[in-house]
Every structure is written in structure tokens, then in C-alpha cells.
Design a protein around this motif. Structure first.
Motif, PDB file in Angstrom:
ATOM      1  N   VAL A   1       0.494   2.544   6.968  1.00 44.91           N
ATOM      2  CA  VAL A   1       1.182   3.337   5.948  1.00 44.91           C
ATOM      3  C   VAL A   1       1.353   4.769   6.450  1.00 44.91           C
ATOM      4  CG1 VAL A   1       1.018   4.291   3.628  1.00 44.91           C
ATOM      5  CG2 VAL A   1       0.390   1.913   4.053  1.00 44.91           C
TER       6      VAL A   1
ATOM      7  N   GLU B   1       0.832  -1.207   0.000  1.00 45.77           N
ATOM      8  CA  GLU B   1       0.000   0.000   0.000  1.00 45.77           C
ATOM      9  C   GLU B   1       0.867   1.259   0.000  1.00 45.77           C
ATOM     10  OE1 GLU B   1      -3.215   0.325  -0.267  1.00 45.77           O
ATOM     11  OE2 GLU B   1      -3.586   2.398   0.357  1.00 45.77           O
ATOM     12  N   SER B   2       1.998   1.190   0.671  1.00 47.02           N
ATOM     13  CA  SER B   2       2.846   2.387   0.707  1.00 47.02           C
ATOM     14  C   SER B   2       3.355   2.709  -0.698  1.00 47.02           C
ATOM     15  CB  SER B   2       3.998   2.210   1.701  1.00 47.02           C
ATOM     16  OG  SER B   2       4.916   1.249   1.243  1.00 47.02           O
TER      17      SER B   2
ATOM     18  N   SER C   1       0.564  -3.536  -5.369  1.00 47.08           N
ATOM     19  CA  SER C   1      -0.073  -3.510  -4.055  1.00 47.08           C
ATOM     20  C   SER C   1      -1.032  -4.694  -3.914  1.00 47.08           C
ATOM     21  CB  SER C   1      -0.809  -2.176  -3.899  1.00 47.08           C
ATOM     22  OG  SER C   1      -1.738  -2.238  -2.870  1.00 47.08           O
TER      23      SER C   1
ATOM     24  N   VAL D   1       7.158   1.446   7.462  1.00 52.60           N
ATOM     25  CA  VAL D   1       5.852   0.785   7.486  1.00 52.60           C
ATOM     26  C   VAL D   1       6.010  -0.652   7.975  1.00 52.60           C
ATOM     27  CG1 VAL D   1       3.990  -0.082   6.022  1.00 52.60           C
ATOM     28  CG2 VAL D   1       4.821   2.255   5.717  1.00 52.60           C
TER      29      VAL D   1
ATOM     30  N   GLN E   1       0.411   4.254  -2.566  1.00 55.47           N
ATOM     31  CA  GLN E   1       0.123   5.635  -2.169  1.00 55.47           C
ATOM     32  C   GLN E   1       1.225   6.578  -2.626  1.00 55.47           C
ATOM     33  OE1 GLN E   1      -1.324   6.397   1.755  1.00 55.47           O
ATOM     34  NE2 GLN E   1      -2.827   4.739   1.687  1.00 55.47           N
ATOM     35  N   ARG E   2       2.433   6.076  -2.699  1.00 56.51           N
ATOM     36  CA  ARG E   2       3.513   6.931  -3.209  1.00 56.51           C
ATOM     37  C   ARG E   2       3.260   7.284  -4.669  1.00 56.51           C
ATOM     38  NH1 ARG E   2       8.078   7.445   0.285  1.00 56.51           N
ATOM     39  NH2 ARG E   2       9.031   8.766  -1.276  1.00 56.51           N
TER      40      ARG E   2
ATOM     41  N   GLN F   1       3.695  12.932   3.221  1.00 61.46           N
ATOM     42  CA  GLN F   1       2.562  12.475   2.439  1.00 61.46           C
ATOM     43  C   GLN F   1       2.684  12.890   0.967  1.00 61.46           C
ATOM     44  OE1 GLN F   1      -1.340  13.648   3.939  1.00 61.46           O
ATOM     45  NE2 GLN F   1      -1.895  13.895   1.793  1.00 61.46           N
TER      46      GLN F   1
ATOM     47  N   TRP G   1       4.786   6.668   4.844  1.00 63.54           N
ATOM     48  CA  TRP G   1       4.962   6.348   3.426  1.00 63.54           C
ATOM     49  C   TRP G   1       6.348   5.823   3.077  1.00 63.54           C
ATOM     50  CZ3 TRP G   1       1.907  10.181   5.368  1.00 63.54           C
ATOM     51  CH2 TRP G   1       0.551  10.103   5.041  1.00 63.54           C
ATOM     52  N   SER G   2       7.079   5.395   4.085  1.00 61.88           N
ATOM     53  CA  SER G   2       8.385   4.792   3.795  1.00 61.88           C
ATOM     54  C   SER G   2       8.280   3.293   4.040  1.00 61.88           C
ATOM     55  CB  SER G   2       9.445   5.405   4.707  1.00 61.88           C
ATOM     56  OG  SER G   2      10.468   4.458   4.940  1.00 61.88           O
ATOM     57  N   PRO G   3       8.547   2.450   3.026  1.00 57.27           N
ATOM     58  CA  PRO G   3       8.309   1.015   3.154  1.00 57.27           C
ATOM     59  C   PRO G   3       8.957   0.387   4.385  1.00 57.27           C
ATOM     60  CG  PRO G   3       8.843   1.553   0.897  1.00 57.27           C
ATOM     61  CD  PRO G   3       9.011   2.818   1.691  1.00 57.27           C
TER      62      PRO G   3
END
Lengths: 399, 323
Positions: B241, B33-34, B206, B251, B37-38, B308, B246-248
Motif C-alpha cells: 500500500v 487495505e489501500s 478491506s 498498489v 487507509q484512505r 499519504q 495509496w492508489s489502488p
């Protein structure tokens, strides 16, 4: 657009809101997921809800799909009605039941489904079933009021959660009888002349199963998981321990509440945690709770008990016995009472009336029940069935 | 209360093992998901992707008897929902939030429906979950060995994939395109990047990871399918996330923290007297969420940058002035 900064502020605010929503959704855990079950049935329920409506005149057409997979349940039916069909055929009670889960869940909904199917096959009722029924009050009201408008005589909501919507809508349909699985006996504020609460007397088979557990456990430690802290679950695990203590006075119990009826993987971890703390016999109060528990006991070679339905197929070596709810007996009484115009506010069909069974699993081999425990089990079983031994229903910390 | 049962020397390794088991399904979905979203797509269908993957994995393993085929099918099941999400959100540019929620409902209804139609009122079929794979020598290291090197093969796969997503995002051209599509899709477009394609690819990735997460539950742990077996893990993953900003890797760390707290609360509940305890059980259930929220607040307050993606949730329409 003209003010990019403002625009991105709005966006940011929206995302913040959304983040809050997601956190909330997540923290509601599977309440949320259960709500998903609620609207989710959109496809399924819509189909199911339409079916009866469209096919009501000839329910025969609705059934085949649901019936074909379970000829087993159908067969005994075919034999019995021979004796009973003649009279009730004319004045069958029309029944609609909402099942908040899958018909083949090997537990809560399957037990209820097979119960009503049995009555149908005996020719006592005309049956409409909604599986995967909406779990939220609004959705449940929509489905139930549809049946009530249709003139169905008995609308059954097979969940504690259907109490509130039934309480709201029942006064609008005085000629329709409603029933919900509350196990409250009048203490939950759901009442009305056409509302019945039916009881889940799982404390009885739990006590008897506990006796077996007392004869199996080596560590004297029992593991228990329950979906939520509700009276029936408390009474179940308390009775289970009391039963075990009849054989092993030093027996203790480890508990975990999951906050979910559907999270089997979490239940499996709860069982693992309890096994690591020494528990070697397990009991669950909740569908998924029992699935996860049984799988973990299977992997560890420990012992467990089936919940509401015969679950021995999930781990033939490890399931000692299943507490199988014969809900059909409860529904049978309601239907007979409706036919006799004598509907009751509370139905507690106990083991003495065939309401529950302890179904032993002949293949169980992960442990062995001591002879002493087995003998005591047989004695208590008979006493419970005769009504000479009363299992305490301990629903709160104060007893 | 018997604290040794929770934190004693003998209890620590099982605790860490349980944390990993609880963290992996959610963590896979969250890291996927991250990435999504990125790329600028707010994919709320995650729970549906996981559930669809879980069911596909169940069916494939059941019919073939091959757990690895089940894992592959799980990936496919997640990507199936991903395809729909991409169709609605990228091709048709409709509201992402609505698409996501609708797809969760679809997956939940469809899997329950299929399960009843395919198996009827017979006992749900089960199979033995995939066993552990002990890495030779390393697994024999006392303590650490059994935590790190004696896990289900799916755990190793998860670790590789999570690092892979991080690498892709930060060290490859495609990763740069993903970040550009999420922050400044107009600029990315001007630079010759197909924003739509990048976003669709991110959604599919994802879906693959969430589907794998679902497969881990069914093939790696339970050996059966039950209705809504993912039980809200997809929603937790979306929260993670934000938690991981937002950093894998952050996360993934969040997923582990969440799994650890969950494993811990089950142990504390059991050791602390359960229903006889004065502490309401809801407190224990809330614990993983509380811990996560506290960490989010602390992390966000300390962070200077706004992690974000700037165009998160905004459909990119070529030619239209968006940002």
C-alpha cells in the motif's frame, strides 16, 4: 495541537517509522509469521500450559480432549502395555514436550506427538504436551522453565530453534534433563551435562527414496525444495540425488529454498517452476514445502515423496513413499537412559535402530518404479538396516 | 546457468501465469487495505483477516463440497476480523496499531486451535482446488490468451474487484467520503458525513478483500489448510500500500511486480544450481523485497505530492480538535 504543522510532522514521522517496520516485518517473511506463531499461541498455549499445571495430579483429565480424535494411535497401545505395564508403572519418567506446530500437521509435530503418545501408552512416561508452543526464545523459556520448576524429568523442545533457550536455562535446573532437535552432534554450541541433542537422520530414507526416484524419473531431473539452508535439509536433498544416481548416473537436481517452513503456496510454485524446467520426481524438506509440492504433483500427474510422516493421503496417486520419522524410538532411548541414570549428550537413532522408515504407498500410480531400481532399493534398505551401508551425511558444499 | 529455462519463449507464459497466481492473494488484500487507509484507518490486522478468511473458506468448502460457498465464507471470515477491527478502532477509538496486531495474533491462534479441535490428529481433510476457467475464444489466442484469459475464475473476480475499488474511491460519492474521512475527518463531519460509518465500511471492505485473498490460497490453489497458511502475505500487502502510494491501481501493479519477482527468483534458483550455487539463497528470497523497496524509493523521490492520507492512524473523536 497548538501547532498543527508540528503535529502532522510527528504523525508523518510515526507513519514513516511504521512503514519501515512493516517493510521489515514483510521482508522477514514468515520468520515474522513464525513469530506470530510465537505470541499467537497466547490463547492456545496459555490454555495448554495451564492445563498440565492444573491437572498435573490427574493427567487423565487432560488427555481426553487430545486423545479422542485418534483412537487409532491409542489402540495398539492398549494391547502392548499388558506385557510391559507391571514394572515401569511405579517409576515412570515425567516428560514434557514443546511442539512448535499443530498436532495434526501430518508432518513434523504429528510424528513427534504420536511418538511420545506411544511411549505414554506403553506406560513408560507421564506426558505433558504443549502444541503450538511459542517459537521465540523468551516464550519457549517461559513454558520450559514452568515444567522445569514443576520437576518434570525430561523437557523436550522439538525444534532446532529451542537449542538456544535450552542452552541458557539448563544450568539453572541441573536435575532436569533437556533435549532439542539440533542434529548437530556437538557443533552448534548448545551443550551441558543435562542437554541432549537428537538427530534427524533423514538422509538415510532420502537416499533410499532417491533410488526409487531414479527408477521413476524419465527426464532424469529431480525437483527439491527446502525451507531453509540447514544441514539436515542439505543432507536430505544431496542423499536423495546420490540415491537416484545409483540408478540413473546422469540424474541432476533442481533446488529451491523457500525461506519458510509454512508457505505451502510458495512451495507449490517452486514445484511448478521445477516441473516447467523438466523435473518429474520431487522431494521436500519442510512441512508446508511438502504440502505445496504434493498438491502440484497431483495437478500435474508427477511423483513426489512424503516428508517425516505418511503423507500419501494428500495425493494417493502421486506420493511414491513417505520418509516417516519414528521419533518415538529416539525418545524411548532418552527415557530409558534417564531411568538408568545414563543420559547421553547426543542421540542418533538411525534406521538400523528403527529411527526412520520408508513407507511405500501401495496406491501410487503416477509413474512406475523400474524393476532394477526396486531391487536395488530392497538391497540397500536391508544394508542400511543391517548397518552395512552408510549413507553419507553431506551437510555443506564441501561435503 | 541455463537462462533459456527462465526467459526462453516456452518459459515466459508459465512465468507470467505464476506471477499472477502469486500476486492475486496479496494484491486483493493490499488493494482492500489501500481503501481502508484512505479512510484513515491503519489496519494492521490484514494478515489476520487473510488467515481467518482462509480458514473459513476451508471449513465451508470442506463441509459443503462447494468451492464457491468456500469463497463466500472466506469473504465472511475476513469481515469477521474486520468487524472486530471496526469495533475497537472506530467505535471504541482505541489505538489502531495495537488492535491490528492483536487481531493477527487472535486469528493465528484461533485458526490453529480450531483446526486441531475440529479435526484432531487425523489427516487434514483436503479437496480439489477450483479449476481454471478459460474464456471462450479469447483463451485460445496464442500467448496472451493463456496468460490473460485462462485463469482461475477467482483471478477474474480479483481483477473486477480491484478495478471496482479504484472506481469506488475516485468516481463515487462514497469514495469522496472515504477520502475526506482519511484526510480531513473534521471537515467531512462538518459536511454531514458520518466519519465512523465510512471508516467502519472501509474496514469491512478491506476485510472482505483480504478474506477473499485467503480463500484464493486455500480454495483456488492448495485445497487444504495448514497452520498460518497465509505465511506473512498480509504484511507484504501493507507494505505494498505504501509502495503504491495509496492508489489502488498502483498498489495492484506493485502486487504484480512482487509476484513476478517471486516467480522469477524461484525459477532462477532452480536453474542456477540451487544449493551448489555460490549465491546464498537468501539473496533470492530477498529479491522481491529489494525490488519493491527500490521502486518505492524511486517512486517516492519522484513524487511531488504527499499521497499519504493526512489523518491515517488517528482515531476520529467528534468534537475533539484533531487536525
Amino acid at each position: 495541537m497548538t501547532n498543527p504543522r508540528g503535529d502532522s510532522m510527528t504523525k508523518r514521522r510515526m507513519v514513516a517509522l511504521l512503514a519501515a517496520f512493516v517493510l521489515l516485518a514483510a521482508s522477514c517473511g514468515d520468520d515474522e509469521a513464525a513469530d506470530e506463531t510465537a505470541p499467537e499461541p497466547a490463547p492456545t498455549t496459555a490454555a495448554a500450559a495451564e492445563e498440565p499445571a492444573a491437572e498435573e495430579p490427574e493427567p487423565a483429565a487432560e488427555e481426553p480432549a487430545a486423545e479422542e480424535p485418534e483412537p487409532a494411535a491409542e489402540e495398539p497401545a492398549a494391547e502392548e502395555p499388558a506385557a510391559e505395564e507391571p514394572e515401569p508403572a511405579a517409576d515412570k519418567v515425567s516428560v514434557a514436550i514443546l511442539l512448535p506446530c499443530a498436532l495434526n500437521d501430518l508432518s513434523w509435530c504429528q510424528a513427534a506427538y504420536e511418538g511420545v503418545k506411544q511411549l505414554e501408552s506403553e506406560g513408560l512416561i507421564d506426558l505433558q504436551v504443549v502444541d503450538d508452543a511459542p517459537f521465540d526464545a523468551q516464550g519457549a523459556t517461559r513454558v520450559m522453565s514452568g515444567f522445569a520448576e514443576e520437576g518434570v524429568q525430561l523437557v523436550i523442545g522439538h525444534s532446532f530453534d529451542y537449542g538456544a533457550p535450552i542452552h541458557e536455562m539448563a544450568p539453572d535446573y541441573p536435575d532436569v534433563k533437556f533435549a532439542w532437535q539440533g542434529s548437530c552432534g556437538g557443533f552448534c554450541g548448545v551443550e551441558g551435562p543435562n542437554i541432549a541433542d537428537y538427530f534427524m537422520p533423514m538422509h538415510e530414507p532420502a537416499y533410499l527414496s532417491g533410488i526409487l526416484a531414479g527408477g521413476i524419473t524419465e527426464s532424469g531431473i529431480i525437483g527439491a525444495n527446502a525451507g531453509y539452508d540447514i544441514p539436515v535439509c542439505r543432507a536430505t536433498v544431496e542423499a536423495f540425488l546420490l540415491g537416484a544416481q545409483e540408478v540413473r548416473p546422469d540424474a541432476t537436481r533442481l533446488d529451491a529454498f523457500l525461506g519458510s517452513w509454512i508457505d505451502a503456496a510458495l512451495a507449490k510454485e517452486a514445484t511448478a517452476a521445477q516441473a516447467e524446467q523438466g523435473a518429474d520426481v520431487f522431494v521436500a524438506c519442510g512441512n508446508a514445502g511438502s504440502f505445496g509440492m504434493i498438491q502440484e504433483t497431483r495437478e500435474r500427474g508427477l511423483s513426489s515423496f512424503g516428508y517425516v510422516y505418511d503423507e500419501s493421503s494428500l495425493a494417493p496417486d502421486n506420493v511414491v513413499a513417505s520418509m516417516a520419522w519414528q521419533i518415538g524410538e529416539t525418545y524411548r532411548q532418552m527415557v530409558l537412559d534417564i531411568a538408568a541414570d545414563n543420559y547421553q549428550p547426543f542421540y542418533d537413532v538411525l534406521m538400523s535402530a528403527g529411527g526412520f522408515e520408508v513407507q511405500m504407498n501401495p496406491d501410487y500410480s503416477a509413474g512406475s518404479v523400474s524393476a532394477e531400481a526396486m531391487e536395488l532399493f530392497e538391497t540397500r534398505l536391508q544394508e542400511v538396516i543391517d548397518g552395512t551401508f552408510e549413507v553419507p551425511f553431506i551437510a555443506s558444499a564441501d561435503g | 546457468m541455463n537462462w533459456a529455462a527462465v526467459f526462453g519463449a516456452a518459459a515466459i507464459i508459465p512465468l507470467l501465469n505464476a506471477s499472477i497466481r502469486l500476486a492475486v492473494p496479496t494484491g486483493l488484500a493490499a488493494v482492500g487495505e489501500s481503501l481502508c487507509q484512505r479512510a484513515g484507518v491503519l489496519n494492521l490486522s490484514l494478515e489476520g483477516m487473510m488467515l481467518s478468511g482462509a480458514y473459513a473458506a476451508f471449513l465451508a468448502t470442506h463441509y459443503s463440497g462447494q468451492p464457491w460457498l468456500g469463497v463466500a465464507a472466506g469473504v465472511g471470515g475476513g469481515m469477521f476480523i474486520g468487524m472486530l477491527m471496526a469495533l475497537f478502532s472506530v467505535t471504541l477509538k482505541t489505538e489502531q496499531v495495537i488492535n491490528g496486531i492483536a487481531l493477527v495474533l487472535l486469528a493465528s491462534g484461533l485458526t490453529s486451535f480450531l483446526h486441531v479441535r475440529l479435526f484432531g490428529v487425523t489427516a487434514p481433510e483436503r479437496f480439489d482446488p477450483m479449476g481454471k476457467l478459460e474464456i471462450p475464444l479469447l483463451g485460445a489466442i496464442p500467448g496472451v490468451g493463456s496468460v490473460v484469459f485462462d485463469q482461475s475464475p477467482l483471478v477474474y473476480l480479483a481483477v473486477v474487484l480491484i478495478i471496482g475499488v479504484w472506481w469506488t474511491l475516485h468516481r463515487t460519492r462514497f469514495g469522496l467520503a472515504v477520502r475526506a474521512a482519511g484526510d480531513r475527518p473534521g471537515a467531512a463531519d462538518a459536511a454531514g458525513i458520518s466519519v465512523d460509518r465510512v471508516r467502519a465500511a472501509a474496514i469491512l471492505a478491506s476485510g472482505a478483500m483480504a478474506g477473499l485473498g485467503g480463500a484464493v490460497l486455500v480454495v483456488g490453489q492448495l485445497g487444504l489448510f495448514a497452520q498460518n497458511v497465509t505465511a506473512g502475505r498480509g504484511w507484504v500487502a501493507i507494505a505494498l500500500v505504501i509502495f503504491g502510494r495509496w492508489s489502488p491501481l498502483r498498489v495492484a501493479a506493485g502486487a504484480f511486480l512482487f509476484g513476478f519477482t517471486d516467480a522469477l527468483q524461484l525459477r532462477i534458483q532452480s536453474a542456477s544450481g540451487g544449493i551448489e550455487s555460490d549465491i546464498p539463497f537468501e539473496f533470492f528470497q530477498a529479491l522481491p523485497y529489494l525490488v519493491t523497496i527500490v521502486v518505492v524509493v524511486v517512486a517516492t523521490a519522484r513524487a511531488r505530492d504527499d499521497a499519504q492520507p493526512e489523518s491515517l492512524g488517528v482515531p476520529y473523536i467528534k468534537g475533539a480538535r484533531s487536525s
